[in-house]
Design an enzyme around this catalytic site. Sequence first.
Site, mmCIF file in Angstrom:
data_model
loop_
_atom_site.group_PDB
_atom_site.id
_atom_site.type_symbol
_atom_site.label_atom_id
_atom_site.label_comp_id
_atom_site.label_asym_id
_atom_site.label_seq_id
_atom_site.Cartn_x
_atom_site.Cartn_y
_atom_site.Cartn_z
ATOM 1 C CB SER A 124 -0.851 -0.027 1.278
ATOM 2 O OG SER A 124 -1.474 1.228 1.477
ATOM 3 C CE1 TYR A 148 -3.970 -2.525 5.825
ATOM 4 C CE2 TYR A 148 -3.424 -0.240 5.308
ATOM 5 C CZ TYR A 148 -3.712 -1.532 4.890
ATOM 6 O OH TYR A 148 -3.715 -1.834 3.554
ATOM 7 C CE LYS A 152 -1.520 -4.290 3.592
ATOM 8 N NZ LYS A 152 -1.811 -5.618 3.040
HETATM 9 P P1 NAD Z 1 -11.082 -6.859 1.412
HETATM 10 O O1 NAD Z 1 -11.281 -6.816 2.888
HETATM 11 O O2 NAD Z 1 -12.226 -6.642 0.522
HETATM 12 O O3 NAD Z 1 -10.394 -8.257 1.012
HETATM 13 C C1 NAD Z 1 -9.547 -8.959 1.882
HETATM 14 C C2 NAD Z 1 -10.082 -10.387 1.974
HETATM 15 O O4 NAD Z 1 -9.217 -11.139 2.835
HETATM 16 C C3 NAD Z 1 -11.475 -10.453 2.579
HETATM 17 O O5 NAD Z 1 -12.323 -11.191 1.716
HETATM 18 C C4 NAD Z 1 -11.282 -11.179 3.905
HETATM 19 O O6 NAD Z 1 -12.400 -11.982 4.230
HETATM 20 C C5 NAD Z 1 -10.024 -11.980 3.639
HETATM 21 N N1 NAD Z 1 -9.234 -12.289 4.841
HETATM 22 C C6 NAD Z 1 -8.809 -11.425 5.801
HETATM 23 N N2 NAD Z 1 -8.112 -12.090 6.734
HETATM 24 C C7 NAD Z 1 -8.093 -13.403 6.374
HETATM 25 C C8 NAD Z 1 -7.525 -14.576 6.934
HETATM 26 N N3 NAD Z 1 -6.844 -14.546 8.096
HETATM 27 N N4 NAD Z 1 -7.683 -15.753 6.277
HETATM 28 C C9 NAD Z 1 -8.374 -15.803 5.108
HETATM 29 N N5 NAD Z 1 -8.953 -14.709 4.540
HETATM 30 C C10 NAD Z 1 -8.808 -13.530 5.164
HETATM 31 O O7 NAD Z 1 -9.895 -5.814 1.081
HETATM 32 P P2 NAD Z 1 -9.357 -5.311 -0.324
HETATM 33 O O8 NAD Z 1 -9.695 -3.870 -0.445
HETATM 34 O O9 NAD Z 1 -9.697 -6.250 -1.402
HETATM 35 O O10 NAD Z 1 -7.795 -5.372 -0.027
HETATM 36 C C11 NAD Z 1 -7.004 -6.480 -0.394
HETATM 37 C C12 NAD Z 1 -5.588 -6.230 0.079
HETATM 38 O O11 NAD Z 1 -5.106 -5.016 -0.474
HETATM 39 C C13 NAD Z 1 -5.444 -6.087 1.599
HETATM 40 O O12 NAD Z 1 -4.257 -6.726 1.999
HETATM 41 C C14 NAD Z 1 -5.329 -4.597 1.804
HETATM 42 O O13 NAD Z 1 -4.592 -4.262 2.947
HETATM 43 C C15 NAD Z 1 -4.594 -4.176 0.542
HETATM 44 N N6 NAD Z 1 -4.839 -2.780 0.162
HETATM 45 C C16 NAD Z 1 -6.130 -2.331 0.020
HETATM 46 C C17 NAD Z 1 -6.349 -1.010 -0.302
HETATM 47 C C18 NAD Z 1 -7.754 -0.469 -0.395
HETATM 48 O O14 NAD Z 1 -7.935 0.743 -0.231
HETATM 49 N N7 NAD Z 1 -8.768 -1.288 -0.683
HETATM 50 C C19 NAD Z 1 -5.273 -0.152 -0.512
HETATM 51 C C20 NAD Z 1 -3.965 -0.646 -0.380
HETATM 52 C C21 NAD Z 1 -3.767 -1.974 -0.032
HETATM 53 C C1 WQD Z 2 -9.614 9.763 0.757
HETATM 54 C C2 WQD Z 2 -9.898 11.239 0.985
HETATM 55 C C3 WQD Z 2 -10.245 11.843 3.291
HETATM 56 C C4 WQD Z 2 -13.982 9.610 3.786
HETATM 57 C C5 WQD Z 2 -6.769 4.908 2.843
HETATM 58 C C6 WQD Z 2 -5.677 4.275 3.635
HETATM 59 C C7 WQD Z 2 -4.572 3.811 2.722
HETATM 60 C C8 WQD Z 2 -5.143 2.907 1.621
HETATM 61 C C9 WQD Z 2 -6.270 3.563 0.912
HETATM 62 C C10 WQD Z 2 -5.039 0.645 2.394
HETATM 63 C C11 WQD Z 2 -9.165 11.797 2.202
HETATM 64 C C12 WQD Z 2 -11.492 12.074 2.476
HETATM 65 C C13 WQD Z 2 -12.821 10.162 3.248
HETATM 66 C C14 WQD Z 2 -15.038 10.464 4.155
HETATM 67 C C15 WQD Z 2 -13.751 12.355 3.428
HETATM 68 N N1 WQD Z 2 -5.661 1.686 2.159
HETATM 69 N N2 WQD Z 2 -12.708 11.514 3.082
HETATM 70 N N3 WQD Z 2 -14.885 11.814 3.955
HETATM 71 O O1 WQD Z 2 -7.099 7.947 3.600
HETATM 72 O O2 WQD Z 2 -6.299 8.315 1.229
HETATM 73 O O3 WQD Z 2 -6.255 6.056 2.174
HETATM 74 O O4 WQD Z 2 -7.252 3.986 1.860
HETATM 75 O O5 WQD Z 2 -3.870 0.422 2.305
HETATM 76 O O6 WQD Z 2 -3.659 3.139 3.520
HETATM 77 O O7 WQD Z 2 -5.159 5.227 4.562
HETATM 78 O O8 WQD Z 2 -8.421 7.037 1.621
HETATM 79 O O9 WQD Z 2 -10.778 6.924 0.986
HETATM 80 O O10 WQD Z 2 -10.188 7.079 3.436
HETATM 81 O O11 WQD Z 2 -9.837 9.062 1.981
HETATM 82 O O12 WQD Z 2 -13.642 13.580 3.274
HETATM 83 O O13 WQD Z 2 -16.091 10.043 4.680
HETATM 84 O O14 WQD Z 2 -11.299 11.396 1.252
HETATM 85 O O15 WQD Z 2 -10.043 12.891 4.190
HETATM 86 O O16 WQD Z 2 -8.782 13.092 1.880
HETATM 87 P P1 WQD Z 2 -6.979 7.456 2.229
HETATM 88 P P2 WQD Z 2 -9.889 7.444 2.034
#
Ligand code: NAD
Ligand code: WQD
Length: 338
Positions: A124, A148, A152
């Site tokens: 991330s 969190y 990572k």
């Molecule tokens: P998500 O929660 O939709 O998907 C994650 C899946 O993993 C879920 O279906 C959950 O049930 C499963 N899971 C969690 N713990 C588990 C375990 N111990 N055993 C088996 N299954 C398990 O999330 P996502 O948005 O699809 O994210 C996927 C990955 O990408 C995550 O590692 C997240 O940290 C990373 N990521 C997400 C974002 C984002 O904003 N969505 C951004 C950067 C990184």
């Molecule tokens: C985006 C913008 C908020 C909600 C997060 C994690 C990052 C990654 C992606 C996993 C910001 C604003 C949001 C709301 C708002 N995830 N906002 N009202 O914070 O950039 O990133 O998700 O790895 O690690 O930190 O994403 O979608 O939460 O926010 O005004 O109800 O929207 O302030 O500027 P963020 P976000």
Amino acid sequence: MRVLVTGGAGYIGSHTVVQLVAAGHTPVVVDSHVNSRPSVLPRLEELIGTTIESHAFDLRDADKTSAVLAEGCFDAVIHFAGLKAVGESSQIPLEYYDNNLGTTFALLRAMERHGVRQLVFSSSATVYGETTTVPMPEHLPTGATNPYGWTKVMQEQILRDVAATGTTQVALLRYFNPVGAHPSGTIGEDPQGIPNNLMPFIAQVAVGRRERLQVFGDDYPTPDGTPLRDYIHVEDLAAGHVAALEYLAAHPDTHVREWNLGTGTGTSVLEMVAAFEAGSGRPVPYEVVDRRPGDLATVYADPTRAEAELGWRATRTIEQMCADTWRWQSANPQGYPG
Ligand code: NAD
Ligand code: WQD
């Protein structure tokens, strides 16, 4: 390639499963459904026109994880499984460290035991911590501001150390802000409870599930005062995983490499609201409230490494991200059934 997809029923994993099949690979899903619904699986099967092997268990169960890899003749693993809510991670840090690191340990041990040598990992942009450099290139120092984020950073380090032994090739994919949905509208993001992220919150306001969006601050040093983020369509993100998988297979001398998956462009909160209103034809009422602690003003990727090395580039626009999110949200106002 036969690919184990952990967290394959989740938001990004499910979209990647579809693209793996389209690219000729065979995904096998493991998901505990701690943050997903099993009903995504029949929808995936309908989309791809074939059955998907899937297993429902917690990856921290090392015996079950090992048993799946033992059966399979797997070429690679894509590791999406993890807990991902930034705020929650400060309330239950131990659960985050245990889940996110524990799944990775169980997987790495099972991969070692059964000779599976390639891993694509969901990292991330959060690993850039409080960095204010933009655009953000991969060589920036890493750090975190919440549990969190630390999971990572720690997982990246663990994977680097394992890759350095020469047993495993690792792709560390640093996602920026994934949004959007499959253009069919049948799969998408289905947060449980109140959405933490901007796009699902906007979508739930537009569909009438929530009254108004709270905009967390409009006094940032940005053109309209609201923060800029690098929103990337989940379909582009999914394609980045297929590209990384194929890169590792074609470059056996690569042990570990980080790639940003972003567009390289920042969009403000208010620009996103306006784009969603235009795409959905629905109003998105909002009120400006205090800043959310920990938010940076401006975050966007330098995506040049992924383009140069993976031949991958994000192509979908903010308008497509909003249109596809709306198609999913309006067809599934309460998310997945069951
Ligand atoms: P998500 O929660 O939709 O998907 C994650 C899946 O993993 C879920 O279906 C959950 O049930 C499963 N899971 C969690 N713990 C588990 C375990 N111990 N055993 C088996 N299954 C398990 O999330 P996502 O948005 O699809 O994210 C996927 C990955 O990408 C995550 O590692 C997240 O940290 C990373 N990521 C997400 C974002 C984002 O904003 N969505 C951004 C950067 C990184
Ligand atoms: C985006 C913008 C908020 C909600 C997060 C994690 C990052 C990654 C992606 C996993 C910001 C604003 C949001 C709301 C708002 N995830 N906002 N009202 O914070 O950039 O990133 O998700 O790895 O690690 O930190 O994403 O979608 O939460 O926010 O005004 O109800 O929207 O302030 O500027 P963020 P976000």
